[in-house]
Design an enzyme around this catalytic site. Sequence first.
Site, mmCIF file in Angstrom:
data_model
loop_
_atom_site.group_PDB
_atom_site.id
_atom_site.type_symbol
_atom_site.label_atom_id
_atom_site.label_comp_id
_atom_site.label_asym_id
_atom_site.label_seq_id
_atom_site.Cartn_x
_atom_site.Cartn_y
_atom_site.Cartn_z
ATOM 1 N N ALA A 69 0.825 -1.225 0.000
ATOM 2 C CA ALA A 69 0.000 0.000 0.000
ATOM 3 C C ALA A 69 0.854 1.269 0.000
ATOM 4 O O ALA A 69 0.317 2.364 0.059
ATOM 5 C CB ALA A 69 -0.925 -0.007 1.216
ATOM 6 N N ALA A 79 2.645 2.466 -2.409
ATOM 7 C CA ALA A 79 2.802 3.089 -3.737
ATOM 8 C C ALA A 79 1.732 2.544 -4.677
ATOM 9 O O ALA A 79 1.016 1.590 -4.337
ATOM 10 C CB ALA A 79 4.188 2.761 -4.301
ATOM 11 N N TYR A 93 9.015 -12.824 -14.938
ATOM 12 C CA TYR A 93 7.878 -12.002 -14.489
ATOM 13 C C TYR A 93 6.578 -12.602 -15.036
ATOM 14 O O TYR A 93 5.606 -12.769 -14.285
ATOM 15 C CB TYR A 93 8.040 -10.544 -14.948
ATOM 16 C CG TYR A 93 6.866 -9.684 -14.500
ATOM 17 C CD1 TYR A 93 6.671 -9.405 -13.148
ATOM 18 C CD2 TYR A 93 5.945 -9.185 -15.413
ATOM 19 C CE1 TYR A 93 5.587 -8.643 -12.722
ATOM 20 C CE2 TYR A 93 4.861 -8.422 -14.998
ATOM 21 C CZ TYR A 93 4.689 -8.154 -13.651
ATOM 22 O OH TYR A 93 3.608 -7.416 -13.223
ATOM 23 N N LYS A 103 3.294 -14.160 -12.864
ATOM 24 C CA LYS A 103 1.916 -13.675 -12.989
ATOM 25 C C LYS A 103 1.001 -14.766 -13.553
ATOM 26 O O LYS A 103 -0.196 -14.786 -13.296
ATOM 27 C CB LYS A 103 1.880 -12.399 -13.835
ATOM 28 C CG LYS A 103 2.536 -11.221 -13.130
ATOM 29 C CD LYS A 103 1.829 -10.910 -11.795
ATOM 30 C CE LYS A 103 2.416 -9.734 -11.060
ATOM 31 N NZ LYS A 103 1.706 -9.402 -9.822
ATOM 32 N N THR A 139 2.907 3.687 -12.725
ATOM 33 C CA THR A 139 3.114 3.753 -11.265
ATOM 34 C C THR A 139 4.631 3.767 -11.052
ATOM 35 O O THR A 139 5.363 4.191 -11.945
ATOM 36 C CB THR A 139 2.503 2.505 -10.581
ATOM 37 O OG1 THR A 139 3.161 1.356 -11.145
ATOM 38 C CG2 THR A 139 1.002 2.391 -10.809
ATOM 39 N N PHE A 143 6.139 1.010 -10.972
ATOM 40 C CA PHE A 143 6.440 -0.336 -11.475
ATOM 41 C C PHE A 143 7.691 -0.376 -12.363
ATOM 42 O O PHE A 143 8.607 -1.176 -12.135
ATOM 43 C CB PHE A 143 5.207 -0.862 -12.233
ATOM 44 C CG PHE A 143 5.395 -2.186 -12.898
ATOM 45 C CD1 PHE A 143 5.261 -3.362 -12.190
ATOM 46 C CD2 PHE A 143 5.709 -2.263 -14.252
ATOM 47 C CE1 PHE A 143 5.435 -4.596 -12.808
ATOM 48 C CE2 PHE A 143 5.887 -3.483 -14.878
ATOM 49 C CZ PHE A 143 5.744 -4.652 -14.160
HETATM 50 P P1 NDP Z 1 4.577 -0.031 -7.445
HETATM 51 O O1 NDP Z 1 6.027 -0.307 -7.588
HETATM 52 O O2 NDP Z 1 4.091 1.363 -7.608
HETATM 53 O O3 NDP Z 1 4.048 -0.615 -6.044
HETATM 54 C C1 NDP Z 1 4.435 -1.892 -5.604
HETATM 55 C C2 NDP Z 1 4.051 -2.084 -4.155
HETATM 56 O O4 NDP Z 1 4.426 -3.412 -3.767
HETATM 57 C C3 NDP Z 1 4.759 -1.125 -3.217
HETATM 58 O O5 NDP Z 1 3.844 -0.643 -2.273
HETATM 59 C C4 NDP Z 1 5.809 -1.981 -2.533
HETATM 60 O O6 NDP Z 1 5.985 -1.532 -1.188
HETATM 61 C C5 NDP Z 1 5.105 -3.336 -2.515
HETATM 62 N N1 NDP Z 1 6.068 -4.434 -2.386
HETATM 63 C C6 NDP Z 1 7.019 -4.825 -3.262
HETATM 64 N N2 NDP Z 1 7.746 -5.825 -2.750
HETATM 65 C C7 NDP Z 1 7.246 -6.067 -1.494
HETATM 66 C C8 NDP Z 1 7.593 -6.959 -0.452
HETATM 67 N N3 NDP Z 1 8.608 -7.835 -0.581
HETATM 68 N N4 NDP Z 1 6.876 -6.939 0.693
HETATM 69 C C9 NDP Z 1 5.854 -6.060 0.837
HETATM 70 N N5 NDP Z 1 5.480 -5.185 -0.111
HETATM 71 C C10 NDP Z 1 6.179 -5.182 -1.266
HETATM 72 O O7 NDP Z 1 3.880 -0.975 -8.533
HETATM 73 P P2 NDP Z 1 2.335 -1.194 -8.949
HETATM 74 O O8 NDP Z 1 1.421 -0.504 -8.029
HETATM 75 O O9 NDP Z 1 2.233 -0.927 -10.385
HETATM 76 O O10 NDP Z 1 2.247 -2.764 -8.748
HETATM 77 C C11 NDP Z 1 1.313 -3.402 -7.902
HETATM 78 C C12 NDP Z 1 1.048 -4.803 -8.452
HETATM 79 O O11 NDP Z 1 0.458 -4.683 -9.738
HETATM 80 C C13 NDP Z 1 2.287 -5.662 -8.621
HETATM 81 O O12 NDP Z 1 1.964 -6.974 -8.235
HETATM 82 C C14 NDP Z 1 2.560 -5.607 -10.143
HETATM 83 O O13 NDP Z 1 3.228 -6.738 -10.602
HETATM 84 C C15 NDP Z 1 1.130 -5.522 -10.655
HETATM 85 N N6 NDP Z 1 0.960 -4.972 -11.996
HETATM 86 C C16 NDP Z 1 1.429 -3.724 -12.322
HETATM 87 C C17 NDP Z 1 1.214 -3.229 -13.605
HETATM 88 C C18 NDP Z 1 1.738 -1.908 -14.059
HETATM 89 O O14 NDP Z 1 1.864 -1.684 -15.292
HETATM 90 N N7 NDP Z 1 2.023 -0.969 -13.170
HETATM 91 C C19 NDP Z 1 0.441 -3.978 -14.597
HETATM 92 C C20 NDP Z 1 0.004 -5.269 -14.145
HETATM 93 C C21 NDP Z 1 0.241 -5.726 -12.885
HETATM 94 P P3 NDP Z 1 7.400 -1.462 -0.422
HETATM 95 O O15 NDP Z 1 8.468 -1.253 -1.440
HETATM 96 O O16 NDP Z 1 7.219 -0.326 0.529
HETATM 97 O O17 NDP Z 1 7.482 -2.769 0.281
HETATM 98 C C1 8X3 Z 2 2.855 -5.175 -15.921
HETATM 99 C C2 8X3 Z 2 2.389 -5.108 -17.323
HETATM 100 O O1 8X3 Z 2 3.045 -5.502 -19.729
HETATM 101 O O2 8X3 Z 2 4.692 -4.449 -18.275
HETATM 102 O O3 8X3 Z 2 2.461 -6.367 -15.338
HETATM 103 O O4 8X3 Z 2 4.203 -6.780 -18.077
HETATM 104 S S1 8X3 Z 2 3.638 -5.484 -18.403
#
Ligand code: NDP
Ligand code: 8X3
Length: 248
Positions: free
Chosen positions: A5, A7, A148, A152, A183, A185
């Site tokens: 939560a 980010a 990755y 997923k 984000t 990401f």
């Molecule tokens: P962000 O990098 O903005 O956020 C990721 C979050 O995951 C952060 O809050 C981070 O918190 C937390 N996190 C990472 N590793 C850990 C850990 N070991 N323990 C606890 N918390 C962790 O990325 P997104 O919001 O984009 O990603 C969220 C999810 O969505 C991910 O699973 C990603 O794979 C998925 N996703 C993202 C996409 C995109 O294009 N953005 C598309 C499809 C899926 P902290 O570092 O403080 O621990």
């Molecule tokens: C994140 C989307 O297309 O970068 O899961 O893998 S992509």
Amino acid sequence: MVTGATAGFGKAIAMLFAKHGYNIIISGRRKERLDALEKELLSFGKIKVLSLNFDVRKQDEVASVIQNLPAEWKAIDILVNNAGLAAGLGHIDTGLIDDWDRMIDTNVKGLLYVTRAVAPLMVARNSGHIFNIGSIAGLEAYENGNVYCATKSAVNSLSKSMRIDLLKNNIKVTHIAPGMAETEFSLVRFNGDDEKAKTVYKGIDALTADDIADAIYYCASLPAHVCINDLVITPVQQASAYYSNRKV
Ligand code: NDP
Ligand code: 8X3
């Protein structure tokens, strides 16, 4: 309860549910961000917030934190398994083992550890809704995506299994598969390289974290007898992991 939560999606999900009056458990590794978010959520008024500062990869920490939840927080209605990451983008013959381990440990094992700790609380109440954040990367493999994509893909498969295993317990399981969303990401994927991260979304009106939060809130607000099992969400300019219509 929302994992990750601090980010992106997780933060937007926590904010939206808090605005709608939900009490929220937020978690993540970055304590200062959790503290700031807790303050912001509490400023909406009338809700309670519990911050849990843990790493989903540490099974003993996950189990102990959930086991030791104060009684009033044990009735978790919704779990959003969101914490996750991509690390690197390279061919299978050159990828870094450390990146692979981090993705598998977080996206698959971390999600399992949290689910294993929280699901019994839902089973005991014969009620609950689990959201697993997968990706379009789990539905189609793309070049350099290898590990990755595999993590997923596992989230997709585990969502189906959970839905079957928890069927008798009246627990909903929704698998969300987003496409490109701007984000942190890509910043994480490219190890803090902001320029490289920006090129991912160049010419694309990418999804925002709020778009994903809206979709999750919609799924969570449906009548008790309705469950959206799978939801694939992309920007209009993206048809699949391979095809996008960039404006250059
Ligand atoms: P962000 O990098 O903005 O956020 C990721 C979050 O995951 C952060 O809050 C981070 O918190 C937390 N996190 C990472 N590793 C850990 C850990 N070991 N323990 C606890 N918390 C962790 O990325 P997104 O919001 O984009 O990603 C969220 C999810 O969505 C991910 O699973 C990603 O794979 C998925 N996703 C993202 C996409 C995109 O294009 N953005 C598309 C499809 C899926 P902290 O570092 O403080 O621990
Ligand atoms: C994140 C989307 O297309 O970068 O899961 O893998 S992509």
